[in-house]
Enzyme design. Structure first.
Site, mmCIF file in Angstrom:
data_model
loop_
_atom_site.group_PDB
_atom_site.id
_atom_site.type_symbol
_atom_site.label_atom_id
_atom_site.label_comp_id
_atom_site.label_asym_id
_atom_site.label_seq_id
_atom_site.Cartn_x
_atom_site.Cartn_y
_atom_site.Cartn_z
ATOM 1 C CE LYS A 1 6.070 7.507 11.050
ATOM 2 N NZ LYS A 1 5.839 6.137 11.024
ATOM 3 C CD GLU B 1 0.109 7.921 15.309
ATOM 4 O OE1 GLU B 1 0.923 8.390 14.500
ATOM 5 O OE2 GLU B 1 -0.384 6.777 15.184
ATOM 6 C CG ASN C 1 6.910 2.678 10.735
ATOM 7 O OD1 ASN C 1 7.310 3.826 10.545
ATOM 8 N ND2 ASN C 1 5.635 2.393 10.951
ATOM 9 C CB VAL D 1 -1.035 -0.058 1.162
ATOM 10 C CG1 VAL D 1 -0.346 -0.166 2.504
ATOM 11 C CG2 VAL D 1 -1.945 1.122 1.172
ATOM 12 C CB SER E 1 4.065 10.151 9.352
ATOM 13 O OG SER E 1 2.874 10.050 10.104
ATOM 14 N N GLY E 2 1.580 9.319 7.647
ATOM 15 C CA GLY E 2 0.357 9.761 6.973
ATOM 16 C C GLY E 2 -0.391 8.606 6.338
ATOM 17 C CB ALA F 1 10.542 -2.384 9.621
ATOM 18 C CG HIS G 1 5.163 11.239 14.173
ATOM 19 N ND1 HIS G 1 4.481 10.055 13.921
ATOM 20 C CD2 HIS G 1 4.400 12.225 13.633
ATOM 21 C CE1 HIS G 1 3.380 10.332 13.262
ATOM 22 N NE2 HIS G 1 3.300 11.626 13.069
ATOM 23 C CG ASN G 2 4.982 6.281 14.902
ATOM 24 O OD1 ASN G 2 4.957 7.269 14.181
ATOM 25 N ND2 ASN G 2 4.946 5.061 14.415
ATOM 26 N N GLY H 1 4.145 1.735 -0.834
ATOM 27 C CA GLY H 1 5.000 1.870 -2.013
ATOM 28 C C GLY H 1 4.219 2.292 -3.244
ATOM 29 C CG HIS I 1 23.383 3.224 47.001
ATOM 30 N ND1 HIS I 1 24.104 2.333 46.244
ATOM 31 C CD2 HIS I 1 22.311 2.543 47.468
ATOM 32 C CE1 HIS I 1 23.480 1.150 46.252
ATOM 33 N NE2 HIS I 1 22.387 1.255 46.999
HETATM 34 P P1 NBP Z 1 4.089 -4.064 4.475
HETATM 35 O O1 NBP Z 1 4.747 -3.613 5.712
HETATM 36 O O2 NBP Z 1 2.885 -4.908 4.534
HETATM 37 O O3 NBP Z 1 5.190 -4.842 3.602
HETATM 38 C C1 NBP Z 1 4.857 -5.368 2.344
HETATM 39 C C2 NBP Z 1 6.047 -5.292 1.423
HETATM 40 O O4 NBP Z 1 7.185 -5.917 2.013
HETATM 41 C C3 NBP Z 1 5.776 -6.063 0.142
HETATM 42 O O5 NBP Z 1 6.431 -5.405 -0.912
HETATM 43 C C4 NBP Z 1 6.403 -7.416 0.440
HETATM 44 O O6 NBP Z 1 6.748 -8.116 -0.718
HETATM 45 C C5 NBP Z 1 7.635 -6.971 1.154
HETATM 46 N N1 NBP Z 1 8.277 -8.029 1.955
HETATM 47 C C6 NBP Z 1 7.853 -8.699 3.038
HETATM 48 BR BR1 NBP Z 1 6.200 -8.519 3.788
HETATM 49 N N2 NBP Z 1 8.729 -9.570 3.511
HETATM 50 C C7 NBP Z 1 9.789 -9.462 2.685
HETATM 51 C C8 NBP Z 1 11.030 -10.113 2.632
HETATM 52 N N3 NBP Z 1 11.400 -11.013 3.549
HETATM 53 N N4 NBP Z 1 11.878 -9.764 1.648
HETATM 54 C C9 NBP Z 1 11.543 -8.838 0.750
HETATM 55 N N5 NBP Z 1 10.361 -8.188 0.724
HETATM 56 C C10 NBP Z 1 9.496 -8.485 1.692
HETATM 57 O O7 NBP Z 1 3.790 -2.825 3.484
HETATM 58 P P2 NBP Z 1 3.242 -1.362 3.785
HETATM 59 O O8 NBP Z 1 2.085 -1.367 4.708
HETATM 60 O O9 NBP Z 1 3.116 -0.710 2.461
HETATM 61 O O10 NBP Z 1 4.456 -0.676 4.576
HETATM 62 C C11 NBP Z 1 5.754 -0.562 4.027
HETATM 63 C C12 NBP Z 1 6.681 0.005 5.082
HETATM 64 O O11 NBP Z 1 6.219 1.325 5.416
HETATM 65 C C13 NBP Z 1 6.679 -0.781 6.395
HETATM 66 O O12 NBP Z 1 7.943 -0.722 6.983
HETATM 67 C C14 NBP Z 1 5.687 -0.037 7.254
HETATM 68 O O13 NBP Z 1 5.925 -0.215 8.621
HETATM 69 C C15 NBP Z 1 5.942 1.396 6.813
HETATM 70 N N6 NBP Z 1 4.817 2.310 6.996
HETATM 71 C C16 NBP Z 1 3.556 1.900 6.787
HETATM 72 C C17 NBP Z 1 2.497 2.794 6.967
HETATM 73 C C18 NBP Z 1 1.077 2.356 6.727
HETATM 74 O O14 NBP Z 1 0.179 3.161 7.006
HETATM 75 N N7 NBP Z 1 0.842 1.172 6.191
HETATM 76 C C19 NBP Z 1 2.774 4.109 7.322
HETATM 77 C C20 NBP Z 1 4.085 4.509 7.475
HETATM 78 C C21 NBP Z 1 5.108 3.603 7.317
HETATM 79 P P3 NBP Z 1 5.725 -9.200 -1.321
HETATM 80 O O15 NBP Z 1 4.722 -8.421 -2.124
HETATM 81 O O16 NBP Z 1 6.595 -10.046 -2.175
HETATM 82 O O17 NBP Z 1 5.103 -9.939 -0.183
#
Ligand code: NBP
Length: 506
Positions: free
Chosen positions: A201, A208, A121, A31, A147-148, A95, A204-205, A33, A469
């Protein structure tokens, strides 16, 4: 394959590629990316997209990215070959080990001077480690807070980049173009060295967590203390959103309280009161303990979630343990004004604590932190965005070396104005048996912070009594026996001799 990194790795150079067109590469088509790619494409950048599960690349190109300046890659090698140099590559994957795995996979295909950005994250010690590790290989690493959520990624997130500062001139245009804007200024600037971006960040969390807990406590006292309906509470939040509390979280709380299920009843009333957490609030609280900083409000917010999650045990306790029944007899309008002021004052304390923590971390870890920019970055695009952050930005712009937010004239005046109402609300909550841990800890911090002489003198005496102490003497009581700055042990009982003092090096 080309470049010193590939050559260092002893890998073969492949066939010549056509001229690369990619301005920016992004790995991770979940989501975050996908939305960040579309955002960058909308701002005129050609983005190269890749994902571990390669089938998602074509699916994305044929659907969401159709007609946009997005180019797909089906291997890491192709991804690197399609990027202009220095390559600007962002990972938005889960992460943890996935980030290190991708870094290792990229290394044989990239050149010295290229930039790897981790937008997940990640915990800041991992970003510290990655910055150093990649710098040794001539690669510039950036760990950035994003964030967001989904909406932010698509239309303007808050971005908090830190790491190898040499990378900043090369990524600034992309980052500041795609970031949220507040009063025309991008909610993105360079934060500081190594893991500073991910650190900010994390805080920030944590903040939050605190903001959300404060809002929940205000809701609880309105509901159980004042017996207000959901519609009435929704109206209060709508009103608050026009004043000093104007913010995203107050706005969504208004909407949540007004949202009814199919049967016409408020949906929120039906939701199980057991809060989840992913750990960034806990990281902040643990780090505060490690650094010896009294970040009490975030700590209470984390513990409040923990208490909520033991629902079954609380249900049993509710049958065995009793307390007062709330009985409100005052003026409701006045109480609600006080509640607004109490929430505002507690929020000021929470942000003051957050900045105390970041300031201490910068000192401890040797980072240069860009404090005025931190508040600016949080003003838009992120969950804690609020009008209030504009005043924090002004405070740090007036004085980037401000010792504490409470020392700024604006916040000093604000907290003193709020103080009487804040105390009334907490007093009513205590008398009514309604917990307000975040409100209460904020007030306790305020009272402790403004107290010159705390009872820690007794505590030091106790420690010296049972554990030798040692303690230091207050300068005004110094004499030949108790010297200023010296650590002294006293034989408190006189057993085995006269009451005596032994002095150790200061
Ligand atoms: P996810 O945190 O759900 O991660 C999904 C992505 O990670 C997919 O591209 C998946 O590939 C890949 N992946 C996984 Br899972 N395991 C892997 C591995 N062992 N090797 C390589 N790729 C791997 O996605 P997201 O919710 O879009 O969040 C992405 C990052 O941004 C995270 O670190 C998250 O904490 C951070 N974040 C998220 C938000 C939010 O609101 N969601 C906000 C801010 C930051 P695949 O498609 O092949 O399974």
């Amino acid at each position: 394959m080309s470049g010193p990194v590939a050559r260092l790795a002893g890998l073969k150079v492949g066939p010549a590629q056509s001229e690369p067109s990619g301005d920016f590469g992004l790995i991770g088509l979940a989501v975050m990316g996908q939305n960040l790619i579309l955002n960058a494409a909308d701002h005129g950048f050609t983005v190269v997209a890749f994902n571990r599960t390669v089938s998602k690349v074509d699916r994305f190109l044929e659907n969401e990215a159709k007609g946009k300046s997005v180019v797909g890659a089906h291997s890491i090698e192709e991804f690197c070959a399609k990027l202009k140099k220095p390559r600007r590559m962002m990972l938005l994957v889960m992460a943890g080990p996935a980030v290190d795995d991708f870094i290792e996979k990229l290394l044989p295909h990239i050149d010295a001077g290229d930039i790897i950005i981790d937008g997940g994250n990640s915990h800041y010690p991992d970003s510290n480690r990655r910055t150093k590790y990649l710098a040794e290989k001539g690669i510039r690493f950036v760990g950035t807070g994003v964030s967001g959520g989904e909406e932010g990624a698509r239309y303007g997130p808050s971005l908090m980049p830190g790491g190898n500062e040499e990378a900043w001139p090369y990524i600034k245009d992309i980052f500041q173009s795609i970031a949220a804007k507040s009063d025309g200024e991008p909610c993105c600037d360079w934060v500081g060295d190594e893991g500073a971006g991910h650190y900010v960040k994390m805080v920030h969390n944590g903040i939050e967590y605190g903001d959300m807990q404060l809002i929940c406590e205000a809701y609880d006292i309105m509901k159980r203390g004042l017996g207000m309906s959901y519609a009435e509470m929704g109206d209060v939040f709508a009103e608050w959103n026009k004043g000093v509390l104007d913010s995203f979280l107050i706005e969504i709380t208004r909407d949540v309280l007004r949202f009814n299920d199919d049967d016409g009843k408020p949906l929120v009333e039906k939701i199980l009161d057991a809060a989840g957490q992913k750990g960034t609030g806990k990281w902040t609280a643990i780090n505060a303990l490690d650094l010896g900083m009294p970040v009490t409000l975030i700590g209470e917010a984390v513990f409040a979630r923990c208490l909520s999650s033991i629902k079954d045990e609380r249900t049993r306790a509710s049958k065995l343990l009793s307390g007062p029944t709330p009985k409100f007899t005052g003026d409701k309008a006045t109480f609600l004004k006080n509640l607004e002021q109490g929430l505002y004052a507690s929020k000021i304390i929470s942000y003051a604590q957050g900045f105390m923590l970041m300031q201490t971390a910068a000192k401890q870890y040797g980072w240069k932190l860009n404090k005025p920019s931190i508040a600016l970055m949080w003003r838009g695009g992120c969950i804690i965005r609020s009008v209030f952050l504009k005043d924090i930005t002004s405070a740090y712009r007036q004085n980037p070396d401000l010792e504490n937010l409470l020392f700024n004239d604006f916040f000093n005046k604000a907290i003193h104005t709020a103080q009487p109402g804040w105390r009334d609300v907490i007093a009513f909550a205590v008398q009514s048996g309604i917990p307000m841990p975040a409100f209460s800890t904020a007030l306790a911090f305020f009272d402790g912070y403004r107290t010159k002489d705390l009872p820690a003198n007794l505590l030091q005496a106790q420690r010296d009594y049972f554990g030798a102490h040692t303690f230091q003497i207050k300068p005004e009581y110094a004499n030949d026996k108790f010297k200023v700055g010296a650590y002294t042990h006293v034989n408190w009982t006189g057993r085995g001799g006269n009451v005596s003092a032994s002095t150790y090096n200061a």
